[in-house]
Design a protein around this motif. Sequence first.
Motif, PDB file in Angstrom:
ATOM      1  N   UNK A  69       0.761  -1.274   0.077  1.00 49.72           N
ATOM      2  CA  UNK A  69       0.088  -0.002  -0.099  1.00 49.72           C
ATOM      3  C   UNK A  69       0.718   1.376   0.056  1.00 49.72           C
ATOM      4  N   UNK A  70       2.109   1.254   0.448  1.00 50.91           N
ATOM      5  CA  UNK A  70       2.956   2.502   0.380  1.00 50.91           C
ATOM      6  C   UNK A  70       3.282   2.973  -0.772  1.00 50.91           C
ATOM      7  N   UNK A  71       2.812   2.271  -2.168  1.00 55.32           N
ATOM      8  CA  UNK A  71       3.127   2.856  -3.311  1.00 55.32           C
ATOM      9  C   UNK A  71       2.211   3.904  -3.787  1.00 55.32           C
ATOM     10  N   UNK A  72       1.082   4.056  -2.786  1.00 60.40           N
ATOM     11  CA  UNK A  72       0.149   5.003  -3.088  1.00 60.40           C
ATOM     12  C   UNK A  72      -0.099   5.942  -1.873  1.00 60.40           C
ATOM     13  N   UNK A  73       0.880   5.876  -1.247  1.00 61.26           N
ATOM     14  CA  UNK A  73       0.922   6.944   0.008  1.00 61.26           C
ATOM     15  C   UNK A  73       2.175   8.035  -0.253  1.00 61.26           C
ATOM     16  N   UNK A  74       1.467   9.119   0.273  1.00 58.44           N
ATOM     17  CA  UNK A  74       2.201  10.396  -0.082  1.00 58.44           C
ATOM     18  C   UNK A  74       3.507  10.299   0.645  1.00 58.44           C
ATOM     19  N   UNK A  79       0.022  11.489  -5.154  1.00 58.68           N
ATOM     20  CA  UNK A  79       0.398  10.663  -6.160  1.00 58.68           C
ATOM     21  C   UNK A  79       0.173  11.098  -7.699  1.00 58.68           C
ATOM     22  N   UNK A  80      -1.180  11.936  -7.592  1.00 56.40           N
ATOM     23  CA  UNK A  80      -1.364  12.329  -8.884  1.00 56.40           C
ATOM     24  C   UNK A  80      -0.688  13.501  -9.434  1.00 56.40           C
ATOM     25  N   UNK A  81       0.064  14.190  -8.349  1.00 54.28           N
ATOM     26  CA  UNK A  81       0.821  15.566  -8.858  1.00 54.28           C
ATOM     27  C   UNK A  81       1.868  15.274 -10.011  1.00 54.28           C
ATOM     28  N   UNK A  82       2.317  13.820 -10.053  1.00 53.82           N
ATOM     29  CA  UNK A  82       3.507  13.445 -10.849  1.00 53.82           C
ATOM     30  C   UNK A  82       3.952  12.333 -10.664  1.00 53.82           C
ATOM     31  N   UNK A  83       4.445  11.630 -11.971  1.00 50.27           N
ATOM     32  CA  UNK A  83       4.799  10.136 -11.910  1.00 50.27           C
ATOM     33  C   UNK A  83       6.086   9.992 -11.191  1.00 50.27           C
ATOM     34  N   UNK A  84       7.003  10.944 -11.235  1.00 51.23           N
ATOM     35  CA  UNK A  84       8.612  10.683 -10.688  1.00 51.23           C
ATOM     36  C   UNK A  84       8.668  11.289  -9.257  1.00 51.23           C
ATOM     37  N   UNK A  85       7.597  11.597  -8.650  1.00 54.92           N
ATOM     38  CA  UNK A  85       7.919  12.109  -7.210  1.00 54.92           C
ATOM     39  C   UNK A  85       7.975  10.827  -6.197  1.00 54.92           C
ATOM     40  N   UNK A  86       8.762  10.748  -5.248  1.00 57.90           N
ATOM     41  CA  UNK A  86       8.817   9.917  -4.401  1.00 57.90           C
ATOM     42  C   UNK A  86       7.264   9.470  -3.663  1.00 57.90           C
ATOM     43  N   UNK A  87       7.266   8.437  -3.399  1.00 51.96           N
ATOM     44  CA  UNK A  87       6.020   7.746  -2.617  1.00 51.96           C
ATOM     45  C   UNK A  87       6.793   7.050  -1.234  1.00 51.96           C
ATOM     46  N   UNK A  88       5.776   6.777  -0.595  1.00 49.16           N
ATOM     47  CA  UNK A  88       6.513   6.220   0.913  1.00 49.16           C
ATOM     48  C   UNK A  88       7.202   4.809   0.471  1.00 49.16           C
ATOM     49  N   UNK A  89       6.786   4.234  -0.659  1.00 47.53           N
ATOM     50  CA  UNK A  89       7.102   2.976  -1.150  1.00 47.53           C
ATOM     51  C   UNK A  89       8.913   3.105  -1.852  1.00 47.53           C
ATOM     52  N   UNK A  90       8.710   4.024  -2.723  1.00 54.03           N
ATOM     53  CA  UNK A  90      10.099   4.524  -3.287  1.00 54.03           C
ATOM     54  C   UNK A  90      10.898   4.901  -2.219  1.00 54.03           C
ATOM     55  N   UNK A  91      10.500   5.686  -1.224  1.00 52.57           N
ATOM     56  CA  UNK A  91      11.356   6.333  -0.305  1.00 52.57           C
ATOM     57  C   UNK A  91      11.803   4.925   0.584  1.00 52.57           C
ATOM     58  N   UNK A 391      -4.741   2.859   7.161  1.00 52.46           N
ATOM     59  CA  UNK A 391      -4.329   1.750   6.429  1.00 52.46           C
ATOM     60  C   UNK A 391      -4.616   2.093   4.767  1.00 52.46           C
ATOM     61  N   UNK A 392      -5.251   3.226   4.597  1.00 52.65           N
ATOM     62  CA  UNK A 392      -5.689   3.713   3.275  1.00 52.65           C
ATOM     63  C   UNK A 392      -4.725   4.118   2.505  1.00 52.65           C
ATOM     64  N   UNK A 393      -4.446   4.063   1.359  1.00 48.38           N
ATOM     65  CA  UNK A 393      -3.801   4.708   0.361  1.00 48.38           C
ATOM     66  C   UNK A 393      -4.414   6.029   0.261  1.00 48.38           C
ATOM     67  N   UNK A 394      -3.716   6.899  -0.621  1.00 52.10           N
ATOM     68  CA  UNK A 394      -4.250   8.439  -0.841  1.00 52.10           C
ATOM     69  C   UNK A 394      -5.544   8.094  -1.824  1.00 52.10           C
ATOM     70  N   UNK A 395      -5.165   7.200  -2.780  1.00 51.35           N
ATOM     71  CA  UNK A 395      -6.471   7.239  -3.861  1.00 51.35           C
ATOM     72  C   UNK A 395      -7.733   6.476  -2.995  1.00 51.35           C
ATOM     73  N   UNK A 396      -7.482   5.497  -2.205  1.00 54.06           N
ATOM     74  CA  UNK A 396      -8.539   4.885  -1.595  1.00 54.06           C
ATOM     75  C   UNK A 396      -9.225   5.953  -0.705  1.00 54.06           C
ATOM     76  N   UNK A 397      -8.491   6.911   0.040  1.00 57.18           N
ATOM     77  CA  UNK A 397      -9.141   7.844   0.860  1.00 57.18           C
ATOM     78  C   UNK A 397     -10.058   8.715   0.097  1.00 57.18           C
ATOM     79  N   UNK A 398      -9.359   9.207  -1.167  1.00 59.84           N
ATOM     80  CA  UNK A 398      -9.935   9.924  -2.004  1.00 59.84           C
ATOM     81  C   UNK A 398     -11.423   9.463  -2.561  1.00 59.84           C
TER      82      UNK A 398
END
Length: 412
Positions: A69-74, A79-91, A391-398
């Motif tokens: 789920x970290x792939x879609x956490x700020x 996440x929708x502001x750009x494809x190349x910014x870090x997420x919690x997963x890539x961090x 436990x929600x991702x950003x997009x699930x919360x939206x």
Amino acid sequence: MSDDSTGLVKMTDTADFGASLAPGQRRPARYAASAVPSRGRRFPEPDCPSRSPFQRDRDRILHSTAFRRLIHKTQVFVFHEGDHYRTRLTHSLEVAQIARTISRQLRLDEDLAEALALAHDLGHPPFGHAGERALDRIMAAFGGFDHNAQSLRVVTALERKYLDFDGLNLTWETLEGLAKHNGPLADERDPVLKVVRRLEDGWQSLEAERWASGEAQAAALADDIAYVSHDIDDGLRANLLSLAALADVPFVGEIVRSLPQGAHLDGSRLTYEVTRRMITRLIHDVVQESRRRLAALDPATPTDVMAAPQVTVAFSERVAGDLASLKAFLMERVYRSRRVMGVMEEAEAVVARLFARYLADEGALPGGWRAAQAGLADRARARVIADFVAGMTDRYAIAEHARLFDAAPELR
């Protein structure tokens, strides 16, 4: 041993380490966690014939639902502001790589350091620290909310995959490092310590008053290195920062001023050059300072590192001071910038509205969560709802906000 162009030490002594040793590794030091047998798991399990206990921990974290789920956490940008910014997963992946590098140089257990790095942000709610602020505020009457405490709850209770226990049943060393990677737990009001006390009931002490293992200390500094360097990268991409503005900032300014000049140079390559050099220099500083402290301490066991009078894996005093100034600069120019704060204030409102709706209307929760909180007292019920929202991702919360309020926040 010999030096390479990065200033780090090449490890060439691989004698007596065994067939499982990767090129460049040496036998772990006597103060590494793997130098003594693990203190075990809360629920005893047979050993794995092909992996060490810490390798199993790492794999369990990597395969957990919370990790995916970290792939879609700020991290900083939604996440929708750009494809190349870090997420919690890539961090978390970047932290793991740096933690392994530091641990290899200090002859600590790389697998334990990697496991801790991968797990350290599992408890973050949607929208990063904005979601955490909202949950802590609304949970104030029910015990508060802290993402570090929530990470412990995730790996000890909320992951439900195994037939014989809740959680991931991680080793004592991984739980100890996850609980104390930011330092000893001295305040009984600390939400992390409250979770620790519940874990210790009927099991064994996590020795809250001591420092964490060297591996946990390495993972904590890897977190600092990763987020400071990569938030500069993301800030430059978002045009919240410029190389010219960074030229007078402690630590990074020296790197910026040493860059080649010329209008023909690719800005993205210059940005990468800044972050690459930052990471290399910060790792080098940690390794050199930590070796100095280890030599002075001369620890014979992992316990000696935990019982030391001061932290053992550390930045030098000069670099620690420069980093504090750099973090203050980033706080002003990135984290509290009008663009970021505008999005995060709306994100906080989304989390608060969701929590309030679930608290007021039991039927708003999905079936399994509705059953989990049915009949509970207010405090326990609020904690179940906080677990669900965290436990929600950003997009699930939206999406949930759109379902419950017929309005989808833009967060832009």
